[in-house]
Design a protein around this motif. Structure first.
Motif, PDB file in Angstrom:
ATOM      1  N   THR A 180       0.830  -1.207   0.000  1.00 16.26           N
ATOM      2  CA  THR A 180       0.000   0.000   0.000  1.00 16.26           C
ATOM      3  C   THR A 180       0.865   1.258   0.000  1.00 16.26           C
ATOM      4  N   ASP A 191       2.551   1.809  -3.409  1.00 20.24           N
ATOM      5  CA  ASP A 191       1.590   2.325  -4.385  1.00 20.24           C
ATOM      6  C   ASP A 191       1.347   3.818  -4.165  1.00 20.24           C
ATOM      7  N   THR A 203       1.141  -4.266  -9.227  1.00 23.90           N
ATOM      8  CA  THR A 203      -0.295  -4.551  -9.295  1.00 23.90           C
ATOM      9  C   THR A 203      -0.629  -6.047  -9.185  1.00 23.90           C
ATOM     10  N   LYS A 253      -2.645  -7.903  -6.095  1.00 27.64           N
ATOM     11  CA  LYS A 253      -3.844  -8.713  -6.354  1.00 27.64           C
ATOM     12  C   LYS A 253      -3.689 -10.118  -5.762  1.00 27.64           C
ATOM     13  N   GLY A 291      -4.423  -9.986  -2.170  1.00 29.45           N
ATOM     14  CA  GLY A 291      -5.698  -9.412  -1.782  1.00 29.45           C
ATOM     15  C   GLY A 291      -5.610  -7.972  -1.295  1.00 29.45           C
ATOM     16  N   VAL A 292      -4.600  -7.242  -1.762  1.00 34.64           N
ATOM     17  CA  VAL A 292      -4.422  -5.852  -1.360  1.00 34.64           C
ATOM     18  C   VAL A 292      -5.062  -4.948  -2.407  1.00 34.64           C
ATOM     19  N   LYS A 293      -6.009  -4.140  -1.978  1.00 33.93           N
ATOM     20  CA  LYS A 293      -6.677  -3.192  -2.878  1.00 33.93           C
ATOM     21  C   LYS A 293      -5.851  -1.913  -2.927  1.00 33.93           C
ATOM     22  N   LYS A 301      -5.141   1.939  -3.834  1.00 31.61           N
ATOM     23  CA  LYS A 301      -5.932   3.168  -3.968  1.00 31.61           C
ATOM     24  C   LYS A 301      -5.668   3.855  -5.299  1.00 31.61           C
TER      25      LYS A 301
END
Length: 142
Positions: free
Chosen positions: A8, A11, A52, A56, A59-61, A63
């Protein structure tokens, strides 16, 4: 810090640096700063594309945007120009890359997931190059 937190932060950091770089490029910067900003966008776009699928898989979304601090900085930089803008940008690139080098080194030393650690190991030399370039550019601006 967990591997998910690392993903996170990476990103967000990439979006922070690309966002500020895009502002600088709209303000007719010096050739050196322009080259640096273009490199930030190219390298962080590439790293983001590599991150990315790892995010995925875990399971990390993502932002896909700047953090609040850098959004505020972006707004302030929109009102700046010339040497003041370039100095602010390069100072921030030094600050951000110093933190990012430490973040990547921590992941390499303490991360649990092999693919996340592998990404950090592969990407760290580029981040160190960005940091060294920012420090060299920043010294020229003094």
């Amino acid at each position: 810090m967990s591997d998910a937190d690392f993903i996170t932060k990476v990103d967000e950091g990439g979006h922070n640096e690309m966002g500020l770089s895009k502002i600088v490029l709209t303000k007719n910067p010096s050739p050196t700063v322009k080259a640096y900003a273009n490199k930030m966008i190219a390298d962080h776009t590439k790293a983001g594309a590599e991150l990315t699928p790892i995010a995925k898989a875990h399971g990390v979304k993502l932002k896909g945007m700047m953090d609040a601090e850098h959004q505020t900085m972006r707004e302030a930089m929109l009102k700046m120009s010339g040497p003041d803008l370039e100095k602010k940008y390069m100072d921030q690139m030094v600050t951000d890359h110093d933190k990012t080098v430490a973040l990547f080194e921590s992941e390499i030393a303490n991360g649990k997931e092999a693919d996340v650690k592998g990404f950090a190991t592969k990407t760290l030399p580029t981040i160190q190059q960005h940091d060294n370039m920012a420090k060299a550019n920043d010294k020229m601006k003094m």
